[in-house]
Design a protein around this motif. Structure first.
Motif, mmCIF file in Angstrom:
data_model
loop_
_atom_site.group_PDB
_atom_site.id
_atom_site.type_symbol
_atom_site.label_atom_id
_atom_site.label_comp_id
_atom_site.label_asym_id
_atom_site.label_seq_id
_atom_site.Cartn_x
_atom_site.Cartn_y
_atom_site.Cartn_z
ATOM 1 N N TRP A 297 0.812 -1.211 0.000
ATOM 2 C CA TRP A 297 0.000 0.000 0.000
ATOM 3 C C TRP A 297 0.852 1.271 0.000
ATOM 4 O O TRP A 297 0.576 2.192 -0.765
ATOM 5 C CB TRP A 297 -0.935 -0.009 1.209
ATOM 6 C CG TRP A 297 -2.119 -0.907 1.033
ATOM 7 C CD1 TRP A 297 -2.129 -2.271 1.050
ATOM 8 C CD2 TRP A 297 -3.464 -0.515 0.808
ATOM 9 N NE1 TRP A 297 -3.395 -2.753 0.859
ATOM 10 C CE2 TRP A 297 -4.245 -1.689 0.711
ATOM 11 C CE3 TRP A 297 -4.109 0.720 0.698
ATOM 12 C CZ2 TRP A 297 -5.627 -1.667 0.489
ATOM 13 C CZ3 TRP A 297 -5.494 0.746 0.497
ATOM 14 C CH2 TRP A 297 -6.232 -0.427 0.388
ATOM 15 N N GLN B 52 -4.797 0.454 8.919
ATOM 16 C CA GLN B 52 -5.492 -0.835 8.870
ATOM 17 C C GLN B 52 -6.074 -1.143 10.239
ATOM 18 O O GLN B 52 -5.461 -0.840 11.261
ATOM 19 C CB GLN B 52 -4.506 -1.940 8.454
ATOM 20 C CG GLN B 52 -5.084 -3.340 8.427
ATOM 21 C CD GLN B 52 -4.860 -4.113 9.743
ATOM 22 O OE1 GLN B 52 -4.431 -3.547 10.742
ATOM 23 N NE2 GLN B 52 -5.158 -5.382 9.734
ATOM 24 N N ARG C 275 -7.484 5.488 -1.505
ATOM 25 C CA ARG C 275 -7.854 4.106 -1.810
ATOM 26 C C ARG C 275 -8.386 3.468 -0.533
ATOM 27 O O ARG C 275 -7.937 3.806 0.560
ATOM 28 C CB ARG C 275 -6.621 3.349 -2.310
ATOM 29 C CG ARG C 275 -6.808 1.866 -2.595
ATOM 30 C CD ARG C 275 -5.458 1.236 -2.942
ATOM 31 N NE ARG C 275 -5.537 -0.228 -2.971
ATOM 32 C CZ ARG C 275 -4.467 -1.020 -2.959
ATOM 33 N NH1 ARG C 275 -3.247 -0.518 -2.933
ATOM 34 N NH2 ARG C 275 -4.626 -2.340 -2.984
ATOM 35 N N GLN C 276 -9.331 2.579 -0.663
ATOM 36 C CA GLN C 276 -9.790 1.834 0.504
ATOM 37 C C GLN C 276 -10.237 0.439 0.092
ATOM 38 O O GLN C 276 -10.621 0.192 -1.051
ATOM 39 C CB GLN C 276 -10.908 2.552 1.248
ATOM 40 C CG GLN C 276 -12.256 2.600 0.565
ATOM 41 C CD GLN C 276 -13.344 3.112 1.499
ATOM 42 O OE1 GLN C 276 -13.676 2.469 2.506
ATOM 43 N NE2 GLN C 276 -13.890 4.292 1.185
ATOM 44 N N GLU C 277 -10.172 -0.463 1.042
ATOM 45 C CA GLU C 277 -10.634 -1.825 0.838
ATOM 46 C C GLU C 277 -11.254 -2.311 2.135
ATOM 47 O O GLU C 277 -10.685 -2.124 3.208
ATOM 48 C CB GLU C 277 -9.473 -2.741 0.444
ATOM 49 C CG GLU C 277 -9.878 -4.188 0.204
ATOM 50 C CD GLU C 277 -8.709 -5.080 -0.167
ATOM 51 O OE1 GLU C 277 -8.808 -6.303 0.049
ATOM 52 O OE2 GLU C 277 -7.678 -4.551 -0.655
ATOM 53 N N ARG C 278 -12.426 -2.934 2.011
ATOM 54 C CA ARG C 278 -13.098 -3.508 3.172
ATOM 55 C C ARG C 278 -13.278 -5.001 2.932
ATOM 56 O O ARG C 278 -13.794 -5.411 1.888
ATOM 57 C CB ARG C 278 -14.461 -2.839 3.409
ATOM 58 C CG ARG C 278 -14.340 -1.332 3.594
ATOM 59 C CD ARG C 278 -15.664 -0.702 3.995
ATOM 60 N NE ARG C 278 -15.581 0.747 3.952
ATOM 61 C CZ ARG C 278 -16.489 1.574 4.474
ATOM 62 N NH1 ARG C 278 -17.560 1.062 5.088
ATOM 63 N NH2 ARG C 278 -16.347 2.876 4.383
ATOM 64 N N ARG C 279 -12.856 -5.799 3.886
ATOM 65 C CA ARG C 279 -12.951 -7.246 3.758
ATOM 66 C C ARG C 279 -14.016 -7.774 4.722
ATOM 67 O O ARG C 279 -14.073 -7.348 5.873
ATOM 68 C CB ARG C 279 -11.602 -7.905 4.041
ATOM 69 C CG ARG C 279 -10.542 -7.535 3.014
ATOM 70 C CD ARG C 279 -9.237 -8.245 3.269
ATOM 71 N NE ARG C 279 -8.239 -7.893 2.261
ATOM 72 C CZ ARG C 279 -6.987 -8.337 2.262
ATOM 73 N NH1 ARG C 279 -6.577 -9.159 3.230
ATOM 74 N NH2 ARG C 279 -6.140 -7.969 1.312
ATOM 75 N N SER C 280 -14.810 -8.696 4.224
ATOM 76 C CA SER C 280 -15.888 -9.265 5.016
ATOM 77 C C SER C 280 -15.719 -10.768 5.158
ATOM 78 O O SER C 280 -15.144 -11.428 4.287
ATOM 79 C CB SER C 280 -17.249 -8.955 4.370
ATOM 80 O OG SER C 280 -17.479 -7.556 4.324
ATOM 81 N N ASN D 13 -18.239 -7.090 8.193
ATOM 82 C CA ASN D 13 -17.029 -6.332 7.834
ATOM 83 C C ASN D 13 -15.960 -6.513 8.909
ATOM 84 O O ASN D 13 -16.053 -5.959 10.001
ATOM 85 C CB ASN D 13 -17.372 -4.853 7.666
ATOM 86 C CG ASN D 13 -16.196 -3.990 7.266
ATOM 87 O OD1 ASN D 13 -16.206 -2.789 7.455
ATOM 88 N ND2 ASN D 13 -15.153 -4.582 6.692
ATOM 89 N N GLU E 201 -12.397 -6.228 8.355
ATOM 90 C CA GLU E 201 -11.128 -5.507 8.205
ATOM 91 C C GLU E 201 -11.297 -4.327 7.263
ATOM 92 O O GLU E 201 -12.077 -4.377 6.316
ATOM 93 C CB GLU E 201 -10.059 -6.454 7.656
ATOM 94 C CG GLU E 201 -8.646 -5.892 7.640
ATOM 95 C CD GLU E 201 -7.605 -6.962 7.335
ATOM 96 O OE1 GLU E 201 -6.414 -6.730 7.626
ATOM 97 O OE2 GLU E 201 -7.973 -8.035 6.805
ATOM 98 N N VAL E 202 -10.558 -3.262 7.537
ATOM 99 C CA VAL E 202 -10.555 -2.102 6.654
ATOM 100 C C VAL E 202 -9.112 -1.672 6.406
ATOM 101 O O VAL E 202 -8.277 -1.692 7.312
ATOM 102 C CB VAL E 202 -11.388 -0.937 7.248
ATOM 103 C CG1 VAL E 202 -10.835 -0.475 8.593
ATOM 104 C CG2 VAL E 202 -11.467 0.226 6.267
ATOM 105 N N PHE E 203 -8.824 -1.320 5.142
ATOM 106 C CA PHE E 203 -7.552 -0.743 4.745
ATOM 107 C C PHE E 203 -7.847 0.622 4.145
ATOM 108 O O PHE E 203 -8.721 0.741 3.280
ATOM 109 C CB PHE E 203 -6.848 -1.580 3.669
ATOM 110 C CG PHE E 203 -6.562 -3.002 4.053
ATOM 111 C CD1 PHE E 203 -5.353 -3.348 4.629
ATOM 112 C CD2 PHE E 203 -7.482 -4.003 3.810
ATOM 113 C CE1 PHE E 203 -5.071 -4.661 4.967
ATOM 114 C CE2 PHE E 203 -7.221 -5.316 4.146
ATOM 115 C CZ PHE E 203 -5.999 -5.646 4.730
#
Length: 294
Positions: A44, A163, A254-259, A279, A281-283
């Motif tokens: 990142w 993160q 930029r962002q990313e969310r993991r579920s 949800n 995790e978040v980056f």
């Protein structure tokens, strides 16, 4: 006696870093932070900065393992880690045990700070900031002031990678999975019931969850420590984090969310959205506005 930093810097310029061997790694906590966490940060941050020349700040550096990996594996040359605890003081011993290193690189410096104490103006502006699974532990009332302070620590155009995992409303957002493997149990049970589960736990815990502070507390003391950490969680959501970052002056690059691929229990679905509950995790990659655009 530890040699002065200027001497270590000069020695490394002449002869390079102390030898190290990743084949010696035996601790799973170390491996996860030396390999996975460092690779994610580099992916990142290294995508927008040259980490080999950038000045970096790690907010909530913990034991410093990820910082060490960024130097050894990704070529970072200047990382200053700050934390309210002194876990980083263990890093020379950890590096010796896990990598066979005689000394940690001069590229790494560390500092103990008071919760909420401002950092801006104490050091020259940095090119990049990183924070790994730290902001869920910040007192809620301090979130915006700290984000504003970190914004002020960056040079114009600088970036902040942040993160959080696990987020509070996710299946194991209590941070108690070492002792309680029931998903969303912290949203279903009372604190007293959760504490009873932790107290009753016997046997080993997942090696990847045993940090280098475990021995400082002992088995029972560590249970009390992690439960107090659970009680102090700020319950921050990804949406709230993005909104606070905007209030602090950052733009989201930029962002990313993991579920997780789990279905929440019916008794929670009327209280929270599925998106919130899954949800995990978040980056976020945040940027400070470029002075030329002002």
């Amino acid at each position: 006696m530890t040699p002065p930093r200027w001497w270590t810097v000069a020695r490394e310029r002449l002869w390079g870093l102390a030898p190290w061997d990743a084949g010696r790694i035996s601790d799973e906590w170390f491996r996860a932070h030396f390999e996975y966490a460092a690779d994610v940060v580099n992916q990142w941050v290294g995508g927008v900065l040259d980490v080999r020349s950038a000045r970096l700040l790690n907010f909530g550096c913990g034991d410093g393992i990820t910082d060490l990996a960024l130097v050894l594996r990704h070529g970072a040359t200047a990382i200053h880690g700050v934390d309210i605890r002194r876990e980083y003081a263990k890093l020379p011993r950890i590096a010796r045990e896990q990598l066979g290193m005689r000394r940690i690189p001069a590229a790494l410096t560390f500092e103990t700070i008071q919760p909420g104490a401002p950092l801006a103006g104490r050091h020259p502006p940095v090119d990049g900031i990183m924070s790994w699974s730290t902001f869920e532990h910040v007192e809620r009332g301090q979130l915006l002031p700290i984000l504003c302070d970190l914004h002020a620590c960056l040079r114009p155009g600088g970036v902040f990678f942040l993160q959080i995992e696990p987020l509070f409303y996710s299946p194991y957002g209590s941070h108690l999975r070492r002792y309680d493997d029931v998903p969303w149990h912290h949203l279903l049970a009372t604190e007293e019931a959760l504490w009873q589960v932790i107290q009753a736990h016997e046997g080993p815990i997942d090696a990847a969850e045993v940090d280098f502070g475990f021995a400082d507390f002992g088995a029972d003391g560590y249970k009390r420590f992690v439960f107090k950490e659970y009680q102090a969680l700020n319950r921050l959501t990804a949406d709230e984090l993005v909104a606070l970052a905007g209030q602090a002056g950052f733009t989201v690059e930029r962002q990313e969310r993991r579920s997780v691929d789990l279905q929440p229990p019916p008794e929670l679905r009327g209280r929270y959205s599925d998106e919130l509950l899954r949800n995990n995790e978040v980056f976020l990659l945040l940027r400070k506005g470029d002075a030329r655009a002002a």
